[in-house]
Scaffold this motif. Structure first.
Motif, PDB file in Angstrom:
ATOM      1  N   ILE A 227     -49.718 -36.882 -65.535  1.00  0.00           N
ATOM      2  CA  ILE A 227     -49.111 -38.273 -65.499  1.00  0.00           C
ATOM      3  C   ILE A 227     -47.800 -37.621 -66.169  1.00  0.00           C
ATOM      4  O   ILE A 227     -47.870 -37.251 -67.203  1.00  0.00           O
ATOM      5  N   VAL A 228     -46.692 -37.718 -65.288  1.00  0.00           N
ATOM      6  CA  VAL A 228     -45.305 -37.380 -65.931  1.00  0.00           C
ATOM      7  C   VAL A 228     -44.547 -38.842 -66.281  1.00  0.00           C
ATOM      8  O   VAL A 228     -43.533 -38.367 -67.040  1.00  0.00           O
ATOM      9  N   LYS A 229     -45.132 -39.904 -66.106  1.00  0.00           N
ATOM     10  CA  LYS A 229     -44.140 -40.907 -66.668  1.00  0.00           C
ATOM     11  C   LYS A 229     -44.837 -42.222 -66.627  1.00  0.00           C
ATOM     12  O   LYS A 229     -45.771 -42.252 -65.549  1.00  0.00           O
ATOM     13  N   SER A 230     -45.010 -42.907 -67.668  1.00  0.00           N
ATOM     14  CA  SER A 230     -45.711 -44.370 -67.432  1.00  0.00           C
ATOM     15  C   SER A 230     -44.723 -45.450 -67.802  1.00  0.00           C
ATOM     16  O   SER A 230     -43.684 -45.141 -68.553  1.00  0.00           O
ATOM     17  N   GLY A 231     -44.866 -46.419 -67.401  1.00  0.00           N
ATOM     18  CA  GLY A 231     -43.947 -47.641 -67.662  1.00  0.00           C
ATOM     19  C   GLY A 231     -44.819 -48.937 -67.014  1.00  0.00           C
ATOM     20  O   GLY A 231     -45.896 -49.109 -67.164  1.00  0.00           O
ATOM     21  N   THR A 232     -43.813 -50.073 -66.980  1.00  0.00           N
ATOM     22  CA  THR A 232     -44.580 -51.207 -66.462  1.00  0.00           C
ATOM     23  C   THR A 232     -44.000 -51.437 -65.102  1.00  0.00           C
ATOM     24  O   THR A 232     -43.548 -50.392 -64.519  1.00  0.00           O
ATOM     25  N   LYS A 233     -44.272 -52.638 -64.571  1.00  0.00           N
ATOM     26  CA  LYS A 233     -44.137 -52.802 -63.108  1.00  0.00           C
ATOM     27  C   LYS A 233     -42.720 -52.349 -62.661  1.00  0.00           C
ATOM     28  O   LYS A 233     -42.368 -52.028 -61.349  1.00  0.00           O
ATOM     29  N   GLU A 234     -41.785 -52.417 -63.603  1.00  0.00           N
ATOM     30  CA  GLU A 234     -40.285 -51.959 -62.957  1.00  0.00           C
ATOM     31  C   GLU A 234     -40.389 -50.606 -62.799  1.00  0.00           C
ATOM     32  O   GLU A 234     -39.433 -50.385 -61.831  1.00  0.00           O
ATOM     33  N   LEU A 235     -41.123 -49.753 -63.216  1.00  0.00           N
ATOM     34  CA  LEU A 235     -41.155 -48.395 -62.776  1.00  0.00           C
ATOM     35  C   LEU A 235     -41.310 -48.220 -61.320  1.00  0.00           C
ATOM     36  O   LEU A 235     -40.919 -47.330 -60.532  1.00  0.00           O
ATOM     37  N   ALA A 236     -42.263 -49.025 -60.671  1.00  0.00           N
ATOM     38  CA  ALA A 236     -42.651 -49.103 -59.482  1.00  0.00           C
ATOM     39  C   ALA A 236     -41.517 -49.418 -58.581  1.00  0.00           C
ATOM     40  O   ALA A 236     -41.277 -48.769 -57.455  1.00  0.00           O
ATOM     41  N   PHE A 237     -40.727 -50.452 -58.968  1.00  0.00           N
ATOM     42  CA  PHE A 237     -39.545 -50.975 -58.228  1.00  0.00           C
ATOM     43  C   PHE A 237     -38.427 -49.426 -58.197  1.00  0.00           C
ATOM     44  O   PHE A 237     -37.745 -49.405 -57.216  1.00  0.00           O
ATOM     45  N   GLU A 238     -38.268 -48.842 -59.310  1.00  0.00           N
ATOM     46  CA  GLU A 238     -37.482 -47.692 -59.404  1.00  0.00           C
ATOM     47  C   GLU A 238     -37.904 -46.814 -58.401  1.00  0.00           C
ATOM     48  O   GLU A 238     -36.963 -46.347 -57.772  1.00  0.00           O
ATOM     49  N   LEU A 239     -39.259 -46.692 -58.333  1.00  0.00           N
ATOM     50  CA  LEU A 239     -39.487 -45.587 -57.459  1.00  0.00           C
ATOM     51  C   LEU A 239     -39.330 -45.966 -56.116  1.00  0.00           C
ATOM     52  O   LEU A 239     -39.067 -45.035 -55.149  1.00  0.00           O
ATOM     53  N   GLU A 240     -39.603 -47.200 -55.809  1.00  0.00           N
ATOM     54  CA  GLU A 240     -39.385 -47.650 -54.265  1.00  0.00           C
ATOM     55  C   GLU A 240     -37.889 -47.392 -53.991  1.00  0.00           C
ATOM     56  O   GLU A 240     -37.718 -47.086 -52.997  1.00  0.00           O
ATOM     57  N   GLU A 241     -37.242 -47.595 -54.901  1.00  0.00           N
ATOM     58  CA  GLU A 241     -35.415 -47.466 -54.584  1.00  0.00           C
ATOM     59  C   GLU A 241     -35.025 -46.109 -54.391  1.00  0.00           C
ATOM     60  O   GLU A 241     -34.481 -45.685 -53.629  1.00  0.00           O
ATOM     61  N   LYS A 242     -35.656 -45.236 -55.517  1.00  0.00           N
ATOM     62  CA  LYS A 242     -34.853 -43.964 -55.595  1.00  0.00           C
ATOM     63  C   LYS A 242     -35.730 -42.806 -54.918  1.00  0.00           C
ATOM     64  O   LYS A 242     -35.592 -41.744 -54.713  1.00  0.00           O
ATOM     65  N   GLY A 243     -37.247 -43.118 -54.748  1.00  0.00           N
ATOM     66  CA  GLY A 243     -38.064 -42.437 -54.191  1.00  0.00           C
ATOM     67  C   GLY A 243     -38.463 -41.423 -55.292  1.00  0.00           C
ATOM     68  O   GLY A 243     -38.181 -41.611 -56.485  1.00  0.00           O
ATOM     69  N   TYR A 244     -39.350 -40.403 -54.710  1.00  0.00           N
ATOM     70  CA  TYR A 244     -39.991 -39.623 -55.942  1.00  0.00           C
ATOM     71  C   TYR A 244     -39.183 -38.368 -56.277  1.00  0.00           C
ATOM     72  O   TYR A 244     -39.431 -37.779 -57.414  1.00  0.00           O
ATOM     73  N   ASP A 245     -38.031 -38.279 -55.504  1.00  0.00           N
ATOM     74  CA  ASP A 245     -37.192 -37.188 -55.980  1.00  0.00           C
ATOM     75  C   ASP A 245     -36.671 -37.010 -57.439  1.00  0.00           C
ATOM     76  O   ASP A 245     -36.686 -36.117 -58.219  1.00  0.00           O
ATOM     77  N   PHE A 246     -36.432 -38.262 -57.833  1.00  0.00           N
ATOM     78  CA  PHE A 246     -35.791 -38.076 -59.353  1.00  0.00           C
ATOM     79  C   PHE A 246     -36.709 -37.786 -60.471  1.00  0.00           C
ATOM     80  O   PHE A 246     -36.472 -37.314 -61.326  1.00  0.00           O
ATOM     81  N   ILE A 247     -38.118 -38.276 -60.002  1.00  0.00           N
ATOM     82  CA  ILE A 247     -39.017 -37.839 -60.954  1.00  0.00           C
ATOM     83  C   ILE A 247     -39.206 -36.390 -60.976  1.00  0.00           C
ATOM     84  O   ILE A 247     -39.442 -35.578 -62.014  1.00  0.00           O
ATOM     85  N   LYS A 248     -39.443 -35.848 -59.750  1.00  0.00           N
ATOM     86  CA  LYS A 248     -39.493 -34.352 -59.457  1.00  0.00           C
ATOM     87  C   LYS A 248     -38.353 -33.749 -60.232  1.00  0.00           C
ATOM     88  O   LYS A 248     -38.671 -32.461 -60.930  1.00  0.00           O
ATOM     89  N   ALA A 249     -37.192 -34.045 -60.165  1.00  0.00           N
ATOM     90  CA  ALA A 249     -35.979 -33.516 -60.689  1.00  0.00           C
ATOM     91  C   ALA A 249     -36.349 -33.477 -62.410  1.00  0.00           C
ATOM     92  O   ALA A 249     -36.084 -32.451 -62.857  1.00  0.00           O
ATOM     93  N   GLU A 250     -36.632 -34.808 -62.795  1.00  0.00           N
ATOM     94  CA  GLU A 250     -36.790 -34.833 -64.277  1.00  0.00           C
ATOM     95  C   GLU A 250     -37.793 -33.795 -64.904  1.00  0.00           C
ATOM     96  O   GLU A 250     -37.483 -33.070 -65.641  1.00  0.00           O
ATOM     97  N   VAL A 251     -38.829 -33.596 -63.952  1.00  0.00           N
ATOM     98  CA  VAL A 251     -40.066 -32.640 -64.440  1.00  0.00           C
ATOM     99  C   VAL A 251     -39.460 -31.424 -64.517  1.00  0.00           C
ATOM    100  O   VAL A 251     -39.835 -30.662 -65.375  1.00  0.00           O
ATOM    101  N   ASN A 252     -38.986 -31.042 -63.266  1.00  0.00           N
ATOM    102  CA  ASN A 252     -38.476 -29.909 -63.104  1.00  0.00           C
ATOM    103  C   ASN A 252     -37.444 -29.244 -64.185  1.00  0.00           C
ATOM    104  O   ASN A 252     -37.458 -28.177 -64.673  1.00  0.00           O
ATOM    105  N   GLU A 253     -36.545 -30.111 -64.374  1.00  0.00           N
ATOM    106  CA  GLU A 253     -35.687 -29.941 -65.411  1.00  0.00           C
ATOM    107  C   GLU A 253     -36.172 -29.582 -66.900  1.00  0.00           C
ATOM    108  O   GLU A 253     -35.810 -28.847 -67.488  1.00  0.00           O
ATOM    109  N   ALA A 254     -37.425 -30.504 -67.239  1.00  0.00           N
ATOM    110  CA  ALA A 254     -37.782 -30.660 -68.347  1.00  0.00           C
ATOM    111  C   ALA A 254     -38.623 -29.108 -68.692  1.00  0.00           C
ATOM    112  O   ALA A 254     -38.951 -28.396 -69.568  1.00  0.00           O
ATOM    113  N   THR A 255     -39.253 -28.704 -67.564  1.00  0.00           N
ATOM    114  CA  THR A 255     -39.999 -27.468 -67.644  1.00  0.00           C
ATOM    115  C   THR A 255     -39.393 -26.245 -67.308  1.00  0.00           C
ATOM    116  O   THR A 255     -39.682 -25.263 -67.498  1.00  0.00           O
ATOM    117  N   ALA A 256     -38.078 -26.331 -66.966  1.00  0.00           N
ATOM    118  CA  ALA A 256     -36.895 -25.191 -66.513  1.00  0.00           C
ATOM    119  C   ALA A 256     -36.687 -24.435 -67.928  1.00  0.00           C
ATOM    120  O   ALA A 256     -36.710 -24.849 -68.942  1.00  0.00           O
TER     121      ALA A 256
END
Lengths: 256, 434
Positions: A227-256
């Protein structure tokens, strides 16, 4: 308030492939949690491991369910303790009618709880009441379980079974997949009516769509077995809007 | 150990001489038996079934004449058949005094084969007695034929519907030793009739038994014939039986074979379609445990065009049991527009259980639809998990699935009370506890 489900550093694999790499999650009574994530992130594995599917090997971590070590229980005992999995792909079982099978299930659970088996009249009354919730027809329930059912009928049948078994924690594994908007509304409506302050839901979904109808208290993003990110229902809207790529990018950045 | 041939030779020679027709028939069969002898596992049709030893043991058999009281017999009455035409055989011999007929002689004729072979039915007997012989050149059929004179003749008269089924109870008395019996039945289902024959087997006593039976049935034009064979005799009962149904005119034949126990059981079921537009249905269920071995050999022989046959056999094998299925379908050169379907499905439960299945289609016509399929597997793991995830115990989930697997065979039994009875036997065996 006391936790209903506590998942601590859960790791699991299928054959040689590590899929869950340390999941942490707490669910309290009355809460609705949504687990979202791209394909292959481990969402369905998590659902299956919690329900006790033998294909997966738990390699680490623990799961407490109402004070019991969930991982030590057989799938049937997990169900009788109040866990319910609505399957992503409900199995077709020729020759077993939903009515007969759910009657066995309800009565085995009652026996486990030290309650008398329901007699035919009580069972029928409960069944009629729950059928209304998901707008399912008696004739469908007399037929072989899921055999020849449409996608929507199968999912409604899952929610019907959930209503009959009255679980403490219901896990909905991609219940929205393959549903048209009407079926989605019926399924969501069923879930909303079954919601109480004492039970909880874990909704596994790829899309935000279902969450328009069933409003979650928490949204978690599962990616690459964690589980790389937790939030409230707004997170779902954000994902819908931006897709999963921004999460992947965040994770990859953090582990890089 | 004594040779079976020498042993049966003494018995054969010492039996009462029947009328000329049966005498000639028995002689012919005895000659083939002497020539063929009992089949060993080298015989292609007996590859998986070691029957010779059972016959060799049977030659120490007990030949005492015995009787049972009506009370003893009534214990095994099949549910739903209280008013049926009930025919009782003891040790392979028909017992008129223990049998009861509900249908009158205007519909149903029951008489000895020796009587039928000297009266107006003599031509029929002459033509059809031994019709299964050609399909089973293995000595076993011929051994039964060598003693056919004690057999029974059944006729359902033209244009009549039986009000009740014919239930044939076969009793073997093994109280004082190995019991060997050879029932023989010839049946004429005349034009425009509706009839059902049910056969069931019981052993009384603790020794082994072997029943070597031949039933030959001719179904005439526009007749509807149903046949049910129920085997639940116990673990030390052996059986070699042939039922042949000849469809002489446009007709329907429907057979269900249920095998729930037995040591070595071999059922030959032949449907021979000798007229156009015939319909044949064959269903079988074998639910085995212990060391049971049940071998179903079926033959569908399409000699004429435009016939339909459908065949479904299902097996569940637990412990060390073995299920064998061999399904032959012949489509002869003239049998164009034949539709023939066959399926055999097996579930293995026991570590040491096994299934052998062999479809064998021999098609000589070019405009036909034939299909066959067989499966041997375990219970569907996904289905099992689904049921368990709803709180159904593993044992009950298995039982539910196995019961469902068997259900489409059970549904083929039209008589509701009988169907429910067999269903209850199966549920009991599967130990459904809810």
């Amino acid at each position: 308030m006391k936790h209903m489900l506590t998942i601590n550093d859960l790791q699991a694999r299928i054959e040689e492939k590590e899929i869950l790499k340390g999941i942490n999650l707490d669910i309290k009574p009355g809460e609705i949690h949504a687990i979202m994530g791209p394909n292959g992130s481990g969402k369905s594995t998590l659902a299956s491991v919690l329900a006790g599917r033998a294909d997966y090997e738990v390699t680490g971590g623990s799961v407490q369910f109402n004070g019991k070590d969930l991982l030590e229980l057989s799938p049937e005992d997990r169900a009788k303790e109040g866990l319910f999995l609505a399957f992503q792909y409900p199995v077709e079982i020729p020759g077993v009618s939903t009515t007969n099978f759910i009657k066995s299930a309800v009565n085995e659970k009652r026996k486990y709880q030290g309650l008398e088996a329901l007699d035919a009249a009580q069972f029928l009354r409960t069944m009629k009441e729950k059928m209304k919730l998901v707008e399912i027809d008696q004739s469908l329930l007399s037929r072989s379980l899921n055999e020849g059912f449409s996608g929507g009928e199968k999912k409604r049948n899952e929610i019907f079974q959930m209503a009959m078994l009255d679980p403490k924690l219901a896990i909905l594994d991609e219940t929205d997949s393959g549903l048209d908007i009407d079926a989605l509304r019926i399924v969501a409506n069923g879930v909303n009516q079954l919601r109480t302050k004492d039970n909880a839901f874990l909704i596994v979904t790829h899309y935000q769509r279902l969450l328009d109808y069933i409003v979650p208290d928490f949204v978690h993003v599962l990616y690459n077995g964690r589980i790389v990110k937790s939030g409230t229902k707004e997170l779902a809207f954000e994902l819908e809007e931006k897709g999963y790529d921004f999460i992947k990018a965040e994770v990859n950045e953090a582990t890089a | 150990m004594m040779d079976a041939k020498i042993f049966f030779n003494d018995i054969y020679k010492s039996q009462d001489q029947p009328n000329d027709l049966l005498k000639a028939f028995q002689q012919k069969n005895w000659n083939s038996f002497s020539e063929l002898d009992l089949p060993s596992v080298k015989h292609e049709e007996w590859k998986y079934t070691r029957i010779k030893n059972v016959f060799t043991e049977a030659i120490q058999y007990n030949q005492d004449k015995t009787d049972f009281s009506e009370e003893e017999l009534s214990k095994v009455k099949l549910p739903g058949t209280a008013n049926a035409n009930s025919l009782v055989f003891i040790n392979g011999i028909y017992q008129p005094h223990l049998s009861t007929l509900t249908d009158g002689s205007d519909r149903l004729i029951i008489k000895s084969l020796s009587e039928a072979s000297t009266d107006e039915d003599a031509d029929f007997v002459n033509e059809h007695l031994g019709c299964s012989n050609a399909y089973h050149p293995d000595g076993i059929n011929a051994l039964n034929g060598s003693f056919a004179a004690h057999g029974l003749f059944i006729k359902v008269k033209k244009g009549k519907e039986l009000s009740q089924p014919i239930v044939i109870y076969h009793f073997s008395d093994s109280r004082s030793g190995f019991r060997f019996s050879q029932p023989r039945i010839l049946v004429s289902i005349e034009e425009n009739t509706i009839a059902t024959i049910i056969e069931t087997y019981h052993k009384i006593g603790n020794h082994q038994s072997l029943t070597n039976e031949v039933v030959e049935i001719c179904v005439e034009k526009a007749a509807h014939f149903r046949y049910i064979k129920i085997q639940n005799e116990g673990t030390d009962s052996n059986h070699t039986g042939t039922t042949q149904i000849n469809q002489l005119g446009k007709s329907t034949a429907h057979a269900v074979t249920i095998s729930l126990s037995g040591e070595i059981v071999r059922n030959n079921l032949n449907m021979v379609m000798r007229a156009e537009f015939c319909e044949s249905h064959m269903y079988g269920l074998y639910l085995l445990g212990g060391k049971s071995q049940v071998d179903n050999h079926t033959i569908v022989d399409n000699a004429m065009p435009n016939c339909l046959s459908n065949e479904l056999y299902k097996g569940i094998m637990d412990d060390n049991s073995t299920g064998i299925f061999n399904g032959k379908i012949f489509v002869r050169k003239d049998a164009q527009k034949t539709n023939a379907y066959q399926s055999n499905k097996n579930i293995l439960l026991g570590q040491n259980s096994s299934a052998n299945t062999k479809p064998q289609l021999e098609i000589f016509a070019d405009d036909v639809k034939c299909s066959h399929g067989c499966t041997i597997g375990k219970l569907d793991e996904d289905a099992l998990f689904y049921l368990r995830a709803r709180g159904i115990s593993e044992q009950n989930a298995k039982a539910l699935l196995l019961h469902a697997f068997a259900a489409d065979i059970l549904q083929q039994i039209e008589l509701e009370e009988l169907r429910n009875y067999i269903d209850s036997l199966i549920s009991e065996r599967l130990t459904i506890t809810i």
